[in-house]
Design a protein around this motif. Structure first.
Motif, PDB file in Angstrom:
ATOM      1  N   ARG A 361      31.010  37.965  47.917  1.00 20.45           N
ATOM      2  CA  ARG A 361      32.190  38.434  47.156  1.00 20.45           C
ATOM      3  C   ARG A 361      33.397  38.553  48.075  1.00 20.45           C
ATOM      4  O   ARG A 361      34.481  38.083  47.763  1.00 20.45           O
ATOM      5  CB  ARG A 361      31.897  39.786  46.496  1.00 20.45           C
ATOM      6  CG  ARG A 361      33.041  40.296  45.639  1.00 20.45           C
ATOM      7  CD  ARG A 361      32.750  41.663  45.084  1.00 20.45           C
ATOM      8  NE  ARG A 361      32.815  42.709  46.080  1.00 20.45           N
ATOM      9  CZ  ARG A 361      33.936  43.307  46.480  1.00 20.45           C
ATOM     10  NH1 ARG A 361      35.102  42.954  45.956  1.00 20.45           N
ATOM     11  NH2 ARG A 361      33.915  44.253  47.390  1.00 20.45           N
ATOM     12  N   GLU A 362      33.218  39.196  49.195  1.00 19.98           N
ATOM     13  CA  GLU A 362      34.308  39.361  50.156  1.00 19.98           C
ATOM     14  C   GLU A 362      33.706  39.480  51.556  1.00 19.98           C
ATOM     15  O   GLU A 362      33.643  40.571  52.126  1.00 19.98           O
ATOM     16  CB  GLU A 362      35.095  40.629  49.808  1.00 19.98           C
ATOM     17  CG  GLU A 362      36.554  40.569  50.202  1.00 19.98           C
ATOM     18  CD  GLU A 362      37.303  41.786  49.701  1.00 19.98           C
ATOM     19  OE1 GLU A 362      37.578  42.653  50.540  1.00 19.98           O
ATOM     20  OE2 GLU A 362      37.579  41.882  48.496  1.00 19.98           O
ATOM     21  N   PRO A 367      37.619  33.734  52.759  1.00 17.33           N
ATOM     22  CA  PRO A 367      37.863  34.284  51.413  1.00 17.33           C
ATOM     23  C   PRO A 367      36.598  34.142  50.553  1.00 17.33           C
ATOM     24  O   PRO A 367      35.969  33.082  50.527  1.00 17.33           O
ATOM     25  CB  PRO A 367      38.997  33.409  50.859  1.00 17.33           C
ATOM     26  CG  PRO A 367      39.577  32.720  52.040  1.00 17.33           C
ATOM     27  CD  PRO A 367      38.490  32.598  53.056  1.00 17.33           C
ATOM     28  N   THR A 371      37.845  36.758  45.655  1.00 16.64           N
ATOM     29  CA  THR A 371      39.233  36.599  46.114  1.00 16.64           C
ATOM     30  C   THR A 371      39.839  35.327  45.536  1.00 16.64           C
ATOM     31  O   THR A 371      40.979  35.321  45.061  1.00 16.64           O
ATOM     32  CB  THR A 371      39.279  36.542  47.662  1.00 16.64           C
ATOM     33  OG1 THR A 371      38.462  37.602  48.175  1.00 16.64           O
ATOM     34  CG2 THR A 371      40.682  36.681  48.195  1.00 16.64           C
ATOM     35  N   ASN A 375      40.694  38.035  42.442  1.00 14.39           N
ATOM     36  CA  ASN A 375      41.426  39.074  43.179  1.00 14.39           C
ATOM     37  C   ASN A 375      42.621  38.530  43.965  1.00 14.39           C
ATOM     38  O   ASN A 375      42.901  38.990  45.068  1.00 14.39           O
ATOM     39  CB  ASN A 375      40.474  39.808  44.145  1.00 14.39           C
ATOM     40  CG  ASN A 375      39.371  40.540  43.411  1.00 14.39           C
ATOM     41  OD1 ASN A 375      39.353  40.605  42.201  1.00 14.39           O
ATOM     42  ND2 ASN A 375      38.450  41.115  44.170  1.00 14.39           N
ATOM     43  N   LYS A 376      43.347  37.570  43.383  1.00 15.27           N
ATOM     44  CA  LYS A 376      44.484  36.990  44.114  1.00 15.27           C
ATOM     45  C   LYS A 376      45.613  38.013  44.264  1.00 15.27           C
ATOM     46  O   LYS A 376      46.219  38.127  45.320  1.00 15.27           O
ATOM     47  CB  LYS A 376      44.994  35.743  43.376  1.00 15.27           C
ATOM     48  CG  LYS A 376      44.057  34.541  43.558  1.00 15.27           C
ATOM     49  CD  LYS A 376      44.470  33.389  42.685  1.00 15.27           C
ATOM     50  CE  LYS A 376      43.437  32.259  42.754  1.00 15.27           C
ATOM     51  NZ  LYS A 376      43.686  31.241  41.729  1.00 15.27           N
ATOM     52  N   ASP A 378      45.407  41.487  42.962  1.00 12.02           N
ATOM     53  CA  ASP A 378      44.898  42.853  43.122  1.00 12.02           C
ATOM     54  C   ASP A 378      43.363  42.819  43.115  1.00 12.02           C
ATOM     55  O   ASP A 378      42.770  41.823  42.701  1.00 12.02           O
ATOM     56  CB  ASP A 378      45.407  43.734  41.976  1.00 12.02           C
ATOM     57  CG  ASP A 378      45.489  45.202  42.381  1.00 12.02           C
ATOM     58  OD1 ASP A 378      44.912  45.548  43.428  1.00 12.02           O
ATOM     59  OD2 ASP A 378      46.136  45.991  41.659  1.00 12.02           O
ATOM     60  N   ALA A 379      42.748  43.935  43.544  1.00 18.58           N
ATOM     61  CA  ALA A 379      41.269  43.986  43.603  1.00 18.58           C
ATOM     62  C   ALA A 379      40.703  44.299  42.222  1.00 18.58           C
ATOM     63  O   ALA A 379      40.352  45.439  41.919  1.00 18.58           O
ATOM     64  CB  ALA A 379      40.829  45.035  44.618  1.00 18.58           C
ATOM     65  N   SER A 382      34.918  44.235  41.762  1.00 16.79           N
ATOM     66  CA  SER A 382      34.308  44.968  42.879  1.00 16.79           C
ATOM     67  C   SER A 382      32.798  44.710  42.894  1.00 16.79           C
ATOM     68  O   SER A 382      32.277  44.006  42.027  1.00 16.79           O
ATOM     69  CB  SER A 382      34.571  46.468  42.720  1.00 16.79           C
ATOM     70  OG  SER A 382      33.803  46.964  41.638  1.00 16.79           O
TER      71      SER A 382
END
Length: 594
Positions: A361-362, A367, A371, A375-376, A378-379, A382
């Motif tokens: 995910r992150e 990236p 992302t 999530n470009k 904002d996050a 999750s």
């Protein structure tokens, strides 16, 4: 004298009620004498800390006190307090638990455990290593308590079989040795008259005629020695399982509740932290630390319960009969599970997919998929989003492949028209520890109240003199304090109480918050010394003929090992991973978003 004793006995029996009613009255002068928001919030925190430590009320009920006391004391509005009880961290926790429930429901954890143990073998040291590796791995994904409860009966069955087969083999060896030493019976046996024949059978040993009593006493002393050996081995195996379950839980973000409390508190207290704690970053730090702790713990338990005769413990060459028979017990247990069913395969696939999605995910160095896709700006997505999405599949995917034939009949004799899903709500309702969700929420509410009332700022300023102490010393001292505190309080309550204070302290002395919060979170899981410290300890205590002193002796050294390993990690690879050398920009803004 007798009446005074009866009064004390009555008071002891009603101690919980006395604590519940007397504690608020004793603490009442604090908000009355110092009529500030900080003092009022301090009153609530001290009251909850005492209730949590004494467990005079269920932990989850105590966690609901902010809902009542914060609005009544003018610290926070009722709506603002209530919203703290279902945050993103709670969703991650629910998703992780649904996966654990599915794994347990379809006995997948037992299949994994037995498969690994069959690979490891049954020599004492290897067996202990095998049980520790399996327990640690399973408790990374399912609850520490469930892992311990499943592994201990398997361990005891294997040890029992080892003892029985060793007894048989030893008796055979003794008989063979006796026959070899005796050689042949005296040729003059026929000449001995019935009148002169003694009651005990005569034997020739080293040229001297002796009764069989000597051999029997030898067998008796050997039997006692073997019982003592297996008693020690049982104690060691029981402790190795419960300790490795607690250690394994620290390796993943969803492995144990304190880890999630840290994530929730970080997001609450430092909203600009940019997701510094996620599944991948936690695993990157905590997994090597867990492996190190597990290896050193194995060495200590090996030394304490098996000694350091490595050749004897590990064994080499061809398996003996006793090894083969103990191995057959595990093989029999594995065969009872039958072939791998479609449901088990489906659960395993979802589980592996979830872990892969969490890691990618992150990941940090490139990236991640979240992302790139969501999530470009904002996050939005999750770890909690992923956990809930994947766990919803358990209620959608059938437990058997759809066919046009019959699915069999229920116990009542009704024909099953469609296969049930992998999970149903009844199973979840029975196994989901809902109380933990309230506990997590109570912690977030406390952190929020401390922030809004100004108590966090006051605490931070009070702890500012600590700036003179070297950071590594602060980390070790706080880890020791938390590890001691968690022996007599739940690890959830311990982290809930300590983390907001540690965050305030770190901000005040311009130290990276994770430098103290991360070691203390893991230290909260190092409850090794007392049976009441954690449910795994209690299960092992009831199973393994253990005395409290056995647990204290083994656990004290393990606590020291754990604290040293954590602080080694935070000053080496953790230091580089989280850039601990600098005070981050996001830590300057300590006020949480509403």
């Amino acid at each position: 004298m007798g009446s005074l004793f009866n009064v004390f006995k009555w008071l002891w029996y009603h101690i919980n009620y006395i604590i519940i009613f007397v504690t608020p009255l004793v603490l009442l002068p604090l908000p009355l004498v110092i009529p500030t928001p900080e003092a009022r919030c301090g009153y609530v925190i001290i009251l909850m800390a005492l209730y949590w430590c004494t467990e005079c009320m269920p932990l989850a009920v105590t966690a609901l006190l902010p809902v009542v006391l914060f609005p009544m004391m003018g610290i926070m509005k009722a709506g603002d307090v209530s919203i703290e009880y279902l945050k993103d961290s709670n969703m991650l926790f629910i998703g992780g638990l649904l996966v654990a429930i599915a794994v347990e429901h379809w006995n997948l954890h037992k299949r994994i455990a037995l498969r690994v143990l069959l690979l490891v073998g049954v020599r004492p040291s290897l067996l202990m290593m095998g049980f520790m590796i399996v327990s640690a791995f399973l408790s990374m994904w399912i609850s520490n308590t469930a892992t311990t409860a499943m592994m201990l009966p398997i361990a005891h069955a294997v040890l029992q079989q080892l003892q029985v087969t060793e007894a048989r083999a030893e008796e055979r060896d003794l008989q063979t040795a006796a026959e070899d030493n005796l050689g042949f019976e005296l040729e003059s046996k026929e000449e001995i008259t019935d009148e002169k024949k003694p009651d005990t059978k005569l034997q020739l040993e080293n040229g001297v005629v002796q009764p069989q009593v000597a051999q029997e006493s030898m067998q008796d002393s050997w039997r006692k020695a073997m019982e003592a050996k297996y008693d020690l081995l049982t104690k060691g195996m029981s402790l190795s399982v419960c300790y490795s379950a607690s250690i394994g839980g620290t390796a993943t973000l969803t492995g144990t509740t304190p880890n999630l409390i840290l994530k929730g508190q970080m997001d609450k207290l430092f909203p600009e932290n940019g997701g510094v704690i996620n599944f991948a970053s936690w695993f990157g730090f905590a997994f090597p630390n867990m492996v190190l702790m597990l290896a050193i713990s194995w060495l200590w338990l090996q030394f304490m319960f098996l000694g350091f005769n490595l050749k004897k413990s590990f064994g080499c060459g061809i398996k003996s009969d006793r090894d083969k028979e103990a191995y057959a017990v595990m093989k029999g247990e594995y065969k009872k599970l039958g072939g791998m069913k479609f449901a088990e395969g489906a659960v395993l696939t979802i589980f592996i997919l979830l872990v892969l999605l969490w890691f990618t995910r992150e990941p940090g160095f490139i990236p991640g998929w979240a992302t790139v896709l969501f999530n470009k700006d904002d996050a939005f997505v999750s770890d909690g989003t992923v956990a809930i999405f994947m766990s919803m599949l358990f209620f959608i995917i059938p437990s058997r492949l759809p066919t046009f034939g019959s699915y069999g009949f229920t116990e009542a004799g009704k024909m099953i028209k469609a296969p049930p899903a992998l999970l149903n709500w009844q199973v979840v309702h029975e196994r989901m520890p809902w109380n933990i969700i309230l506990l997590l929420g109570g912690g977030f509410a406390l952190a929020s109240g401390s922030e809004i009332s100004g108590l966090s700022k006051w605490l931070g300023e009070s702890l500012a003199p600590l700036q003179k102490i070297p950071p590594f010393a602060i980390s070790i001292l706080l880890s020791l304090l938390v590890a001691t505190f968690t022996e007599c309080s739940s690890n959830t309550a311990t982290t809930t109480l300590f983390l907001p204070i540690l965050a305030s302290m770190a901000t005040a002395i311009q130290l990276h918050p994770l430098y103290v919060m991360l070691p203390c979170t893991i230290a909260a899981s190092l409850a090794f010394m007392l049976p009441v410290a954690t449910p795994p300890n209690a299960i092992a205590f009831s199973f393994g003929n253990l005395k409290v002193v056995d647990m204290v002796r083994a656990g004290f050294i393990l606590n020291i090992i754990g604290i040293l390993c954590i602080n080694l990690g935070i000053n080496t690879w953790g230091y580089a991973m989280f850039n601990m050398g600098t005070f981050p920009q996001w830590a300057n803004n300590t006020h949480s978003q509403p």
